[in-house]
Write an enzyme that holds these catalytic residues in place. Sequence first.
Site, short mmCIF file in Angstrom:
data_model
loop_
_atom_site.label_atom_id
_atom_site.label_comp_id
_atom_site.label_asym_id
_atom_site.label_seq_id
_atom_site.Cartn_x
_atom_site.Cartn_y
_atom_site.Cartn_z
N GLU A 213 -28.96 -39.42 -24.12
CA GLU A 213 -28.70 -38.40 -25.17
C GLU A 213 -29.29 -38.65 -26.50
O GLU A 213 -28.82 -39.16 -27.77
CB GLU A 213 -27.06 -38.29 -25.41
CG GLU A 213 -26.15 -38.28 -24.41
CD GLU A 213 -24.54 -37.77 -24.69
OE1 GLU A 213 -24.31 -38.12 -25.92
OE2 GLU A 213 -24.05 -37.79 -23.62
N GLU A 394 -22.73 -37.55 -16.62
CA GLU A 394 -21.57 -37.48 -17.46
C GLU A 394 -20.97 -36.31 -17.68
O GLU A 394 -21.25 -35.26 -17.76
CB GLU A 394 -21.75 -37.96 -18.97
CG GLU A 394 -21.99 -39.59 -19.05
CD GLU A 394 -22.30 -40.05 -20.59
OE1 GLU A 394 -21.68 -39.31 -21.53
OE2 GLU A 394 -23.20 -40.88 -20.86
C1 FCB Z 1 -21.16 -39.47 -24.00
C2 FCB Z 1 -21.65 -40.66 -24.38
C3 FCB Z 1 -20.96 -41.75 -23.52
C4 FCB Z 1 -19.21 -41.50 -24.04
C5 FCB Z 1 -19.17 -39.87 -23.82
C6 FCB Z 1 -17.47 -39.60 -24.12
O1 FCB Z 1 -21.68 -38.63 -25.39
O2 FCB Z 1 -22.85 -40.61 -23.61
O3 FCB Z 1 -21.05 -42.86 -24.31
O4 FCB Z 1 -19.02 -41.75 -25.54
O5 FCB Z 1 -19.88 -39.05 -24.66
#
Ligand code: FCB
Length: 486
Positions: A213, A394
């Site tokens: 990210e 994620e």
């Molecule tokens: C993402 C992050 C991860 C976690 C989630 C909730 O943006 O990559 O580390 O904090 O959010």
Amino acid sequence: MRQPSQSPRLSRRSLVGAMITLPTAITLGCDSHSVPTPRRRGASPSPPEGRRFPDGFRWGVATSAYQIEGAVKADGRGQSIWDAFCAVPGRISGGDTGEQAADHYHRYLTDLDIMQSLGVQTYRFSIAWPRIQPDGRGSANQRGLDFYKRLVDGLLERGIEPLATLYHWDLPQALQETGGWEQRDTAQRFADYAAIMFEALGSSVPTWATINEPKTIAEVGYVSGFHAPGKRDPEAAWAVRHHLLLAHGLAVRAFRDSGRARRICPVLNLAPVYPADDASAGSTAVAVADAMENRIYLDPIFKGSYPQDLLADQDKTAALHRVIKDGDLNVIAAPVDLLGVNYYNPVYVDTSGTYVMKHPTSMATWQQLYPDGLHDVLLRVRQDYGDIPISITENGIPTDDAPDGTVVYDPERIEFLRTHLAAVHRAIEDGVGVESYYLWSLLDNFEWSAGYSQRWGIVYVDFDSQQRIPKDSAQWYQDTIARNGI
Ligand code: FCB
């Protein structure tokens, strides 16, 4: 769920059951890591909603080093910008730190056994750069390397495929002191560190991710200042974005030079951008938001150029123009093997460029809940960037969990997962090549500036006793994996 509200233009954190048959109440240290075996299963039943995923689809869970490992001084680890940031009063909710977190550094065998008992097929974790190069440069710290070797061996022994992320926000503090991501040299330091990791683990880790990210690093670390290094300097953020992209490209080059016949990818948190109302449909405000949320990362990596509409605004992007050197875009556009997509929320923009909340949020008030946004963003990638293999690296939700004896009910998480997986399934039916899904997160963990106030895991962690209790959602995910569908 929280009801929608009007919010100023701030990004994410800046706003700022079934019977459990899984191992329950696991209180185990590093030495003893046996985990009760989950109940036996017969032939996989059909998915209740009839949404079966393609054969070979892989189900995973994700974590990151600083959020779970603890042991910040063990085995020669250097200081990271998050250690330094947590030490500044008022930065982290409740004054929390990652000093102990889920103590995964010492309890990783327990955590690997939990994954195995859930039937998890692949695990995305990150490597703490300060464990490998305590000062961010120079020779490798063998004890740091050994930890990740043990972790990877433990995964492979259990038939779980590793996906290693090289950078999940824990920059060595020594590099911050020489300018951090504002400095071009940090990109080269990152490539050197990456090369050490490819040499050490390149033959046992089949898939590598470069930087997690870059958008969050720039927007929350350098614009709103809610994340380390806590700057509020939009000018600096332009240099940071470019140097993160450059670092990604240099690491991909180092990977190819290492001769490993494995795969490497960027991990981007993409957000579909929608007009907030009729007036903003087709507006420049929506295009600008889309450029900043998505295209400023996707275009350089997959097209070798920054978005022209953004660059054309010379006043706004002068600081970006200043740091781009000849040949940089070629480096950044080095071919990758897949794209990691993190999805948490959509974005709605009005004509003034203000972000508007349209959906209920989770307890993370930046997170609007809109599963269809995941479908939309996946189709958009395919339409604008072609048939890139995609992994959802994620996706998850925080809930206010508390154990009831040895049971943790988290129906909101199950609903979130079910609806988001349905959106992924629809995208696959529409022709998008999604090959795997990593649920965020395996364990409750240190959620950055929110500290331990948000529980994102499918496994509950009592941070005092370090007891682990699989939640209802863990059982649900186990069933989902066994059925390969929802
Ligand atoms: C993402 C992050 C991860 C976690 C989630 C909730 O943006 O990559 O580390 O904090 O959010």
